[in-house]
Design an enzyme around this catalytic site. Structure first.
Site, mmCIF file in Angstrom:
data_model
loop_
_atom_site.group_PDB
_atom_site.id
_atom_site.type_symbol
_atom_site.label_atom_id
_atom_site.label_comp_id
_atom_site.label_asym_id
_atom_site.label_seq_id
_atom_site.Cartn_x
_atom_site.Cartn_y
_atom_site.Cartn_z
ATOM 1 C CG ASP A 49 -0.187 -0.043 2.607
ATOM 2 O OD1 ASP A 49 0.802 0.056 2.719
ATOM 3 O OD2 ASP A 49 -0.907 0.347 3.397
ATOM 4 C CG ASP B 195 0.476 -3.988 2.166
ATOM 5 O OD1 ASP B 195 0.128 -4.653 3.054
ATOM 6 O OD2 ASP B 195 1.137 -2.989 2.007
ATOM 7 C CD GLU C 186 0.613 -1.647 7.976
ATOM 8 O OE1 GLU C 186 0.081 -1.104 9.069
ATOM 9 O OE2 GLU C 186 1.020 -1.372 6.725
ATOM 10 C CD GLU D 88 7.842 -0.436 7.738
ATOM 11 O OE1 GLU D 88 6.750 -1.389 7.321
ATOM 12 O OE2 GLU D 88 7.992 0.509 7.297
HETATM 13 O O1 KIV Z 1 3.475 -1.120 1.779
HETATM 14 C C1 KIV Z 1 4.744 -1.522 1.943
HETATM 15 O O2 KIV Z 1 5.395 -1.149 0.868
HETATM 16 C C2 KIV Z 1 5.093 -2.155 2.989
HETATM 17 C C3 KIV Z 1 6.305 -2.999 2.950
HETATM 18 C C4 KIV Z 1 7.710 -2.095 2.568
HETATM 19 C C5 KIV Z 1 6.521 -3.987 3.962
HETATM 20 O O3 KIV Z 1 4.410 -2.819 3.825
#
Ligand code: KIV
Length: 302
Positions: free
Chosen positions: A62, A101, A133, A198
Site C-alpha cells: 500500500d 497488501d 498489519e 518493520e
Molecule cells: O507497503 C509496503 O510497501 C510495505 C512494505 C515495505 C513492507 O508494507
C-alpha cells in the site's frame, strides 16, 4: 494459459532457480538458512524486472499510495486501487510469490469483512497471499482457515501512523519488546506464513527470528531476519525525498530517466528527432505516382 507453459512454471523441479515460489517454499528457505529476497512492485514493467531478477517475493504494497499516487501516507488507497495494481503485477510475474497488501479500512471492521476483502485479492487479482498489519490474530486464523496464506506485519505499521504519532522505530522498551514477541508468536500460531518486521531494533528482530518457525522479512529491522524487503522506489531513487537510514540505494533511476527525458526534449526542439531512419516511407510505386507532375498539379488544386 497454464503455468506449465512458463519457463519458470510449476513444472520446474522445486530446487530449480525457476521453480515457482510458494508460501511453504519460504518456510523451507528459512529451514535451509537461505535468505529470502523481497521487493515491492506496482505495475507490469517493474513486476517483470523484479521477477526476472530472481526476487523471491513481490509485495504490491500500500506504499503505492505514497510512491505511485503521491499521497502523504498510505491511508487513502482503496481496495479497488490495490486490486488494479495487483492485477498488473500478476501479469508480469512468473516465479515470485505474489503478496497483496490489504489497505487501511479493508480489515479493520469485522473478521467477515476482512475475509471478504481478502477473497477479492485472490479471486479478482491472482494474489497468492495477503499482508495485514497489526496483531489481528482472529483474522489471521479466519484467513488461513479459508485457504488464504497470510503475511503478518508488526513493528512500525504505517497504517497506524496517527496512533504512533509519526513513523517511529517501535519496541524500544522492555515492555513493548515483550508485547511484540507475544504478538509475533500469536500470529505464527494462528497460521501466518511469514512476518514482516518493520522499524524495530536489530536485537528485537533477531530474537523474534530465532524464536519463530515462520520466516521473518525485515525492513529497517537489521540483518538477522530470514529475509529483507525494500520499497522498489527507494531502491532505485524514485522517491524525491532523502532516504531513511535503513534504505540502500542500488541505482539512480531518477537521474537516468531525467537525463533521457531532457535529451528527448532537446532533440525535439532541435528537430533532431525523429531522423529519416526513424520514419516510415512510401513504397517506391506510390511515391512515383505521387511525384509525377500531373499528380502534383492535381494535388495543388485540391
Ligand atoms: O507497503 C509496503 O510497501 C510495505 C512494505 C515495505 C513492507 O508494507
Amino acid at each position: 494459459m497454464s503455468l506449465t507453459t512458463f519457463p519458470g512454471g510449476s513444472a520446474a523441479p522445486s530446487d530449480s532457480p525457476f521453480a515457482k515460489v510458494t508460501m511453504p517454499a519460504l518456510s523451507e528457505m528459512k529451514r535451509q538458512g537461505k535468505p529470502i529476497s523481497a521487493l515491492t512492485a506496482y505495475d507490469y514493467a517493474t513486476s517483470r524486472l523484479v521477477d526476472e531478477a530472481g526476487i523471491d517475493m513481490i509485495l504490491v504494497g500500500d506504499s503505492l499510495a505514497m510512491v505511485v499516487m503521491g499521497l502523504e501516507n498510505t491511508l487513502a488507497v482503496t481496495v479497488d486501487e490495490m486490486l488494479h495494481h495487483t492485477r498488473a503485477v500478476r501479469r508480469g510475474l512468473r516465479r515470485a510469490l505474489l503478496v497483496a497488501d490489504m489497505p487501511f479500512g479493508s480489515y479493520h471492521g469485522t473478521v467477515a469483512e476482512g475475509l471478504a476483502n481478502a477473497v477479492r485479492f485472490v479471486k479478482e487479482a491472482g494474489a497468492e497471499a495477503v499482508k495485514i498489519e497489526g496483531p489481528r490474530v482472529e483474522l489471521v486464523r479466519a484467513l488461513t482457515g479459508a485457504e488464504i496464506p497470510v503475511v503478518a506485519h508488526l513493528g512500525l505499521t504505517p497504517q497506524s501512523v496517527h496512533r504512533m504519532g509519526g513513523y517511529r522505530v517501535q519496541a524500544r522498551t522492555a515492555e513493548t519488546v515483550k508485547q511484540l514477541i507475544v504478538d509475533a508468536q500469536a500470529l505464527a500460531d494462528a497460521g501466518a506464513g511469514a512476518l514482516v518486521l518493520e522499524g524495530v531494533p536489530r536485537e528485537v528482530a533477531a530474537a523474534i527470528t530465532a524464536e519463530l518457525a515462520i520466516p521473518t522479512i525485515g525492513i529497517g529491522a537489521g540483518p538477522d531476519c530470514d529475509g529483507q524487503i525494500l520499497v522498489f522506489h527507494d531502491l532505485v531513487n524514485l522517491t524525491f525525498a532523502p532516504a531513511a537510514k535503513f534504505v540502500r540505494r542500488y541505482g539512480d533511476a531518477s537521474a537516468l530517466m531525467r537525463e533521457a527525458v531532457e535529451h528527448y526534449r532537446e532533440d525535439v526542439e532541435h528537430r533532431a528527432f525523429p531522423s529519416d531512419e526513424e520514419s516510415y516511407h512510401l513504397p517506391e510505386a506510390a511515391r512515383k505516382v505521387l511525384e509525377a507532375p500531373e499528380t502534383t498539379a492535381k494535388l495543388r488544386k485540391v
